[in-house]
Scaffold this motif. Structure first.
Motif, PDB file in Angstrom:
ATOM      1  N   ASP A  27       0.834  -1.208   0.000  1.00 49.32           N
ATOM      2  CA  ASP A  27       0.000   0.000   0.000  1.00 49.32           C
ATOM      3  C   ASP A  27       0.865   1.254   0.000  1.00 49.32           C
ATOM      4  N   ARG A  28       1.725   1.350  -0.979  1.00 51.66           N
ATOM      5  CA  ARG A  28       2.824   2.294  -0.906  1.00 51.66           C
ATOM      6  C   ARG A  28       2.491   3.721  -1.324  1.00 51.66           C
ATOM      7  N   PHE A  29       1.379   3.936  -2.004  1.00 48.93           N
ATOM      8  CA  PHE A  29       1.166   5.243  -2.608  1.00 48.93           C
ATOM      9  C   PHE A  29       0.677   6.262  -1.590  1.00 48.93           C
ATOM     10  N   PRO A  30       1.209   7.466  -1.613  1.00 46.86           N
ATOM     11  CA  PRO A  30       0.775   8.501  -0.660  1.00 46.86           C
ATOM     12  C   PRO A  30      -0.641   8.955  -0.963  1.00 46.86           C
ATOM     13  N   GLN A  31      -1.284   9.479   0.050  1.00 42.43           N
ATOM     14  CA  GLN A  31      -2.644   9.972  -0.100  1.00 42.43           C
ATOM     15  C   GLN A  31      -2.592  11.494  -0.249  1.00 42.43           C
ATOM     16  N   SER A  32      -3.372  12.025  -1.177  1.00 46.53           N
ATOM     17  CA  SER A  32      -3.282  13.449  -1.482  1.00 46.53           C
ATOM     18  C   SER A  32      -4.264  14.296  -0.686  1.00 46.53           C
ATOM     19  N   ALA A  33      -5.234  13.656  -0.020  1.00 46.15           N
ATOM     20  CA  ALA A  33      -6.262  14.440   0.656  1.00 46.15           C
ATOM     21  C   ALA A  33      -5.753  15.085   1.937  1.00 46.15           C
ATOM     22  N   LEU A  34      -4.590  14.691   2.391  1.00 50.35           N
ATOM     23  CA  LEU A  34      -4.063  15.218   3.633  1.00 50.35           C
ATOM     24  C   LEU A  34      -2.605  15.583   3.395  1.00 50.35           C
ATOM     25  N   THR A  35      -2.213  16.759   3.826  1.00 48.28           N
ATOM     26  CA  THR A  35      -0.822  17.172   3.654  1.00 48.28           C
ATOM     27  C   THR A  35      -0.224  17.528   4.995  1.00 48.28           C
ATOM     28  N   GLU A  36       1.065  17.401   5.078  1.00 47.76           N
ATOM     29  CA  GLU A  36       1.751  17.712   6.333  1.00 47.76           C
ATOM     30  C   GLU A  36       1.623  19.193   6.672  1.00 47.76           C
ATOM     31  N   GLN A  37       1.449  20.027   5.668  1.00 40.59           N
ATOM     32  CA  GLN A  37       1.368  21.452   5.908  1.00 40.59           C
ATOM     33  C   GLN A  37       0.038  21.874   6.527  1.00 40.59           C
ATOM     34  N   THR A  38      -0.992  21.067   6.327  1.00 43.04           N
ATOM     35  CA  THR A  38      -2.324  21.453   6.801  1.00 43.04           C
ATOM     36  C   THR A  38      -2.850  20.588   7.932  1.00 43.04           C
ATOM     37  N   PHE A  39      -2.071  19.612   8.367  1.00 48.18           N
ATOM     38  CA  PHE A  39      -2.572  18.708   9.403  1.00 48.18           C
ATOM     39  C   PHE A  39      -1.497  18.527  10.468  1.00 48.18           C
ATOM     40  N   PHE A  40      -1.855  17.773  11.516  1.00 50.60           N
ATOM     41  CA  PHE A  40      -0.964  17.529  12.650  1.00 50.60           C
ATOM     42  C   PHE A  40      -0.561  18.840  13.331  1.00 50.60           C
ATOM     43  N   LYS A  41      -1.531  19.740  13.442  1.00 49.12           N
ATOM     44  CA  LYS A  41      -1.251  21.042  14.045  1.00 49.12           C
ATOM     45  C   LYS A  41      -1.643  21.103  15.518  1.00 49.12           C
ATOM     46  N   ASN A  42      -2.629  20.317  15.930  1.00 49.14           N
ATOM     47  CA  ASN A  42      -3.132  20.431  17.297  1.00 49.14           C
ATOM     48  C   ASN A  42      -3.721  19.096  17.747  1.00 49.14           C
ATOM     49  N   GLU A  43      -4.226  19.079  18.986  1.00 48.44           N
ATOM     50  CA  GLU A  43      -4.779  17.837  19.540  1.00 48.44           C
ATOM     51  C   GLU A  43      -5.947  17.323  18.718  1.00 48.44           C
ATOM     52  N   ASN A  44      -6.791  18.209  18.241  1.00 48.26           N
ATOM     53  CA  ASN A  44      -7.947  17.752  17.479  1.00 48.26           C
ATOM     54  C   ASN A  44      -7.524  17.021  16.209  1.00 48.26           C
ATOM     55  N   ASP A  45      -6.446  17.487  15.571  1.00 50.46           N
ATOM     56  CA  ASP A  45      -5.941  16.791  14.391  1.00 50.46           C
ATOM     57  C   ASP A  45      -5.484  15.385  14.750  1.00 50.46           C
ATOM     58  N   LEU A  46      -4.786  15.266  15.873  1.00 51.15           N
ATOM     59  CA  LEU A  46      -4.310  13.947  16.297  1.00 51.15           C
ATOM     60  C   LEU A  46      -5.476  13.014  16.568  1.00 51.15           C
ATOM     61  N   LYS A  47      -6.477  13.545  17.215  1.00 50.09           N
ATOM     62  CA  LYS A  47      -7.661  12.734  17.537  1.00 50.09           C
ATOM     63  C   LYS A  47      -8.388  12.292  16.278  1.00 50.09           C
ATOM     64  N   LEU A  48      -8.614  13.231  15.368  1.00 50.66           N
ATOM     65  CA  LEU A  48      -9.313  12.889  14.129  1.00 50.66           C
ATOM     66  C   LEU A  48      -8.555  11.832  13.342  1.00 50.66           C
ATOM     67  N   TYR A  49      -7.259  11.954  13.309  1.00 47.07           N
ATOM     68  CA  TYR A  49      -6.467  10.977  12.573  1.00 47.07           C
ATOM     69  C   TYR A  49      -6.581   9.604  13.220  1.00 47.07           C
TER      70      TYR A  49
END
Length: 558
Positions: A27-49
């Motif tokens: 399952d090697r291909f990256p997913q385009s719907a999520l980018t490092e620049q727009t996610f993993f910013k706060n607790e809510n992002d961690l929870k949603l992920y």
């Protein structure tokens, strides 16, 4: 009070960047719907992920043992029947890595979130819990597998990594489990329906028992540390004081009633339940149990002790098995709470009438063997509606933890009477069965003739208490007991004597075939199955071996 928001989070997978699309070749291909620049910013992002992993929690259902010696389905299991062939694609063969890749994606990025270290570690612990679980299931299925600690792209060198030895992978799984136990909150501090410390400990106990006994019986060595880890994880739960065996003091109904409850969060036996609510999240188990096309095997029915605590081969209370009613007489009360017998109310109809079992429902889709599965089957008509059952199901149950503890201690040579009284005998007390004694006699008809009598009885207790919860094939694999599949009784049903046959409408039983001893033969073309030791491992899909030759050789025998 139950939080609807928690369940809805778990269903909102589309909001999570790493979607459900599955690709072969790790399952090697990256997913385009999520980018490092727009996610993993706060607790809510961690929870949603982290929410995306929750649908893979190991919910225990009552129709999960067709691939074992406990059930005899109308349609033969292809793997245990020797009909399984090497699959071509990853999706066909279970060689999919989406969850593992998504976990690694998170674990390589979560530290950048603007949150307290303890908060970040909590969500990392959730994700490592799921990574550990998924890797363990890969090891159970395939043995040696690649271990990947980062997410891959289509140019990653790790795409051509070789398999890692089973033991090496499991040592990494244990590291993840220990992190999860250490960093997940106590139940009182955890959000409703999210993982907590003791849920992680329950998974650790389950996995470490499996690995320790697999190493022992497959002669891999280094089994004792895993057995001790199973003990440690079990004791952590036992010493918490939060859990106990649920009972109302009625040994003839409590076990059955445990599995038809609409709310398990307040049940002391539920280390972690799966919560279901009308029009929010529902399932189909009761409906499936009414149309199951499967039933318990003769071999399973014979495993129940008599009420005096002795096996049928030794007990004067055993009445024989000429009829199901006689067979259930003077047996462990769980017999009638697992197997539908005379008087069981199958369904209460809208007009108040009761659909009650008078004769075993052979010749139907309900119970082809006559040993009808009723664990989790509610008579409530509302639960019969397709995909609308709201009965809670167990993810981790305290009885399993006690069984893990007892077996691990016995395997370590440490099972004294105090161990039994604090584990097996608490489970037996619910159904008023005599306590297990360290000096228990050996069953002369045991499936494990070379096993010490005490360990033999602990295995029996596990088989009965956890029946239809999905553990049995894993148990046979770890004990290196696949040969038990060859026992003819594992494909037979109840005894159907000519006198018993005459009690049914001729059209209902016309096509039922019996053997020379009048036991129902579910399969007309075989009298037993054949075990091949290659079946301790599934084969790697052929396409994967082509894409990555370093995965060679194929698993032995395939």
């Amino acid at each position: 009070m139950f939080r609807y928001k928690s369940i809805l989070y778990f269903l909102m997978l589309a909001l999570v960047g790493l979607s459900c699309k599955r690709e072969d070749f790790l399952d090697r291909f990256p997913q385009s719907a999520l980018t490092e620049q727009t996610f993993f910013k706060n607790e809510n992002d961690l929870k949603l992920y982290a929410n995306q992993f929750y649908p893979s929690l190991p919910v225990q259902t009552s129709l999960s043992e067709n691939a074992s010696d406990n059930f005899v389905p109308n349609n033969r299991d292809s793997f245990l029947s020797g009909l399984y062939v090497v699959p071509v694609t990853a999706s066909e063969g279970g060689w999919t890595w989406t969850n593992e890749r998504n976990a690694n994606y998170f674990l390589n990025r979560y530290q950048r979130a603007d949150a307290a270290p303890a908060v970040k570690n909590r969500y990392a612990a959730e994700v490592r819990f799921f990574r550990a679980y998924n890797y363990w299931r890969k090891v159970v299925r395939f043995g040696d597998v690649p271990w990947l600690s980062k997410d891959l792209t289509d140019v990653s060198e790790e795409l051509t990594d070789p398999k890692r030895p089973h033991k090496e992978v499991m040592d990494s799984v244990l590291v993840d489990l220990n992190f999860a136990v250490e960093n997940l909150p106590l139940p009182k501090d955890a959000e409703a329906n999210r993982l907590h410390k003791y849920a992680a400990a329950a998974l650790k106990a389950r996995i470490c028992l499996w690995e320790g006994t697999f190493r022992k019986y497959h002669a891999l060595g280094d089994h004792q540390p895993y057995l001790q880890e199973a003990v440690n994880a079990s004791e952590l739960i036992m010493n918490s004081g939060l859990y106990s065996i649920w009972t109302t003091g009625n040994p003839n109904t409590d076990y059955y009633n445990l599995f038809i409850q609409e709310e398990l969060q307040s049940n002391p036996e539920a280390i972690m339940p799966m919560r279901y609510l009308k029009d929010v999240l529902m399932h189909n188990l009761t409906r499936q149990l009414g149309e199951s096309g499967t039933g318990f095997s003769k071999n399973f029915a014979r495993a129940f002790l008599s009420k005096d605590g002795l096996p049928t081969s030794l007990s004067p209370l055993y009445k024989g098995d000429n009829t199901l009613e006689e067979e259930a007489t003077n047996r462990d009360p769980r017999f009638k709470q697992l197997i539908g017998t005379r008087g069981f109310v199958f369904q209460v109809n809208a007009n108040g009438t009761r659909d009650t079992i008078n004769l075993p429902r052979i010749g139907t889709s309900v119970a082809p063997t006559g040993y009808q599965v009723i664990k989790g089957r509610s008579p409530d008509l509302a639960q019969w509606n397709a995909n609308q059952s709201t009965l809670d199901l167990f993810i981790f149950r305290y009885a399993e933890t006690l069984l893990v503890y007892a077996e691990a201690k016995a395997e370590l040579g440490q099972a004294d009477q105090a161990v039994l009284d604090n584990s097996i005998n608490k489970i037996r007390a619910r159904v008023a069965m005599p306590p297990l004694n360290v000096n228990v006699p050996k069953d002369p008809k045991s499936d494990f003739p070379a096993l010490p009598a005490l360990l033999d009885e602990i295995r029996r207790e596990r088989r009965i208490e956890l029946a239809a919860e999905g553990f049995r094939l894993d148990d046979l694999l770890r004990w290196k007991a696949g040969k038990l599949i060859e026992n003819p009784e594992t494909v037979l049903g109840m005894k159907l004597t000519p006198a018993m046959r005459a009690m049914y409408p001729a059209t209902q039983v016309a096509n039922i075939v019996v053997d020379a001893n009048n036991y129902i033969r579910t399969y007309n073309n075989i009298t037993s199955r054949t075990w091949d030791d290659k079946m301790y491992r599934y084969p790697i899909p052929s396409q994967e071996l082509t894409l990555n030759p370093n995965l060679a050789p194929q698993n032995p025998g395939w």
